[in-house]
Motif scaffolding. Structure first.
Motif, PDB file in Angstrom:
ATOM      1  N   TRP A  11      18.414  10.324  -9.223  1.00 24.76           N
ATOM      2  CA  TRP A  11      18.740  10.460  -7.795  1.00 24.76           C
ATOM      3  C   TRP A  11      19.103  11.894  -7.416  1.00 24.76           C
ATOM      4  N   VAL A  29      27.267   5.436  -8.941  1.00 24.60           N
ATOM      5  CA  VAL A  29      26.168   6.293  -9.383  1.00 24.60           C
ATOM      6  C   VAL A  29      26.356   6.622 -10.862  1.00 24.60           C
ATOM      7  N   HIS A  85      18.376   6.522 -11.658  1.00 24.49           N
ATOM      8  CA  HIS A  85      19.032   6.327 -10.360  1.00 24.49           C
ATOM      9  C   HIS A  85      20.379   7.048 -10.306  1.00 24.49           C
ATOM     10  N   CYS A 136      22.847  10.780 -11.718  1.00 24.90           N
ATOM     11  CA  CYS A 136      23.031  12.210 -11.551  1.00 24.90           C
ATOM     12  C   CYS A 136      23.476  12.844 -12.861  1.00 24.90           C
ATOM     13  N   ASP A 190      19.122  13.672   4.859  1.00 26.05           N
ATOM     14  CA  ASP A 190      18.006  12.753   4.616  1.00 26.05           C
ATOM     15  C   ASP A 190      16.925  12.915   5.689  1.00 26.05           C
ATOM     16  N   LEU A 203      26.989  11.698   0.560  1.00 24.98           N
ATOM     17  CA  LEU A 203      25.603  11.444   0.168  1.00 24.98           C
ATOM     18  C   LEU A 203      25.491  10.177  -0.670  1.00 24.98           C
ATOM     19  N   ALA A 204      26.446   9.982  -1.583  1.00 24.84           N
ATOM     20  CA  ALA A 204      26.432   8.781  -2.423  1.00 24.84           C
ATOM     21  C   ALA A 204      26.710   7.525  -1.604  1.00 24.84           C
ATOM     22  N   GLN A 237      23.743   6.005   0.198  1.00 23.73           N
ATOM     23  CA  GLN A 237      22.692   5.374  -0.597  1.00 23.73           C
ATOM     24  C   GLN A 237      23.025   3.897  -0.821  1.00 23.73           C
ATOM     25  N   PRO A 238      22.000   3.072  -1.078  1.00 22.77           N
ATOM     26  CA  PRO A 238      22.276   1.680  -1.468  1.00 22.77           C
ATOM     27  C   PRO A 238      23.150   1.660  -2.715  1.00 22.77           C
ATOM     28  N   ARG A 239      24.199   0.872  -2.694  1.00 23.42           N
ATOM     29  CA  ARG A 239      25.157   0.869  -3.801  1.00 23.42           C
ATOM     30  C   ARG A 239      24.698  -0.036  -4.926  1.00 23.42           C
TER      31      ARG A 239
END
Length: 416
Positions: free
Chosen positions: A4, A27, A45, A47, A214, A231-232, A235-237
């Motif tokens: 990601w 994440v 997915h 970092c 985005d 940012l996190a 995103q979809p969790r």
């Protein structure tokens, strides 16, 4: 599966700050120290955060290391880079944030790089391009007297223009909040390579910036841990990864920071734990301070001891100069950390970004997994090499007064 994000942090404690927020949002995150010598893997997915020690080195060196790290991350397939710097900016007119951001923008072909050090959770906010620490402008805060990077200007666009020839612009809060769907299109018309300072005084503002990144399909975003958290969150969790177990075993504190937060933590901890004070003047005079510290740690290996820098900064600066004094403290405390491991310590809390960087180098630690949080921006890290060590690498300004005592408790204490 594609990763990601790839992140580059300009110091060690800033890297753990960023990583702790990503893990809290589900994440998968790992942390690597120094420019990776070869190809890297990034969690699916997730970092990989590359922690450098470039905040106070010459700008050309900071750019070189940051670009090298970025190339490793891009080769691993990350679709976006994040350049993480401190929420108090820590960068003078000769500093590194502008040059590094501009070089990374050129590397990835970023037309507009959104940039903000805002971190409302730590009372760092940006309004009309000016950075505030609580209710004080940056240059009126204690950061004005920082021994390495004294901050004498709160105007971020002006400061960045002094650092780099890249175009610099400001997106103020009113336009951020009212720009609507046409905002991204209008920003795309800016001069290629623009560093765009963005106002943000609330977490909602940071979420708007994350959405704007985005909309722009921005390949590079820059800021403190506050923006990467947004940012996190955007995103979809996924399900939060299970934290790696922190090794059991004796605990020690190595404290090089003299910030207000760390000073309060040291004072609270010394009431009930043995401590040893490192005086850089004695080290420079050739006295065996490391030998004394070794004997102290061996004697108190099971008492959760503290080794800290002397609070008498003025005398050390007068005798040795600012840079030499800082270097002596960092290297001596790093040697003390190595002695702590040698006598059997398996959990170590390090306070202060420069000290943490020196400790990581001395212990030759290359990669860690991110564990549970103790305080906002403060988390356990667990080394992937044997013997496993549990580390807390804490920014000097972070953490509650009882942080050291909570970290010294059972390995599971304080887990979120």
């Amino acid at each position: 599966m594609r990763p990601w994000l790839g992140a580059i942090a300009d110091d060690v404690t800033g890297a753990t700050d960023l990583a702790s927020y990503l893990v809290a949002e589900g994440v998968p995150t790992e942390l690597s120290f120094g420019v990776p010598p070869g190809p890297v893997t990034v969690p699916e997915h997730g970092c990989l955060v590359v922690a450098l020690k470039t905040r106070s080195v010459p700008a050309a060196e900071a750019v070189q290391q940051s670009v090298q790290a970025a190339r490793r991350l891009l080769d691993a397939g990350v679709p976006r880079l994040y350049f993480k710097f401190c929420s108090t900016f820590d960068s003078t007119a000769e500093g590194n944030i502008g040059p590094v951001a501009a070089a990374l923008a050129e590397l990835v072909g970023s037309r507009v790089t959104l940039l903000t050090p805002s971190a409302p959770a730590h009372r760092r906010t940006v309004y009309k391009g000016h950075l505030f620490v609580g209710d004080q402008l940056l240059h009126e805060s204690p950061m004005r007297h920082h021994p390495v990077n004294p901050m004498t200007d709160a105007n971020l666009p002006r400061l960045l223009r002094a650092q780099t020839a890249a175009p610099v612009a400001l997106l103020d809060r009113e336009r951020l909040r009212t720009g609507g769907p046409d905002l991204a299109a209008s920003l795309a018309e800016l001069t290629p390579g623009t560093l765009l300072v963005v106002d943000a005084i609330t977490d909602d503002d940071l979420m708007l910036i994350a959405g704007l990144a985005d909309d722009l399909a921005a390949p590079l975003v820059a800021g403190s841990a506050g923006l990467v958290h947004a940012l996190a969150r955007a995103q979809p969790r996924g399900s939060p990864p299970a934290p790696p177990p922190v090794p059991d075993g004796p605990f020690a504190v190595i404290a090089g920071s003299r910030s207000a937060a760390t000073t309060a933590q040291v004072a609270a901890y010394e009431r009930s734990h043995p401590s040893y004070v490192v005086d850089p003047v004695r080290v420079a005079d050739g006295e065996d301070v490391i030998g004394e510290a070794r004997a102290f740690l061996a004697r108190h290996w099971n008492d959760a001891p503290l080794v800290r820098a002397s609070a008498d900064v003025a005398t050390a600066h007068q005798a040795l100069g600012v840079e030499r004094s800082a270097a002596v403290v960092e290297q001596t405390l790093a040697a003390c950390a190595a002695e702590a491991v040698a006598v059997g310590m398996r959990r170590i809390l390090v306070a202060g970004g420069e000290t943490a960087g020196a400790v990581i180098e001395r212990l030759r630690i290359q990669r860690v997994r991110i564990g549970a949080s103790l305080d906002p921006g403060v988390c356990w890290c667990v080394t992937v090499s044997e013997p496993a060590l549990g580390l807390v690498l804490k920014s000097g300004n972070f953490g509650s007064p009882d942080l050291f005592a909570r970290a010294a408790g059972p390995a599971h204490a304080g887990w979120a």
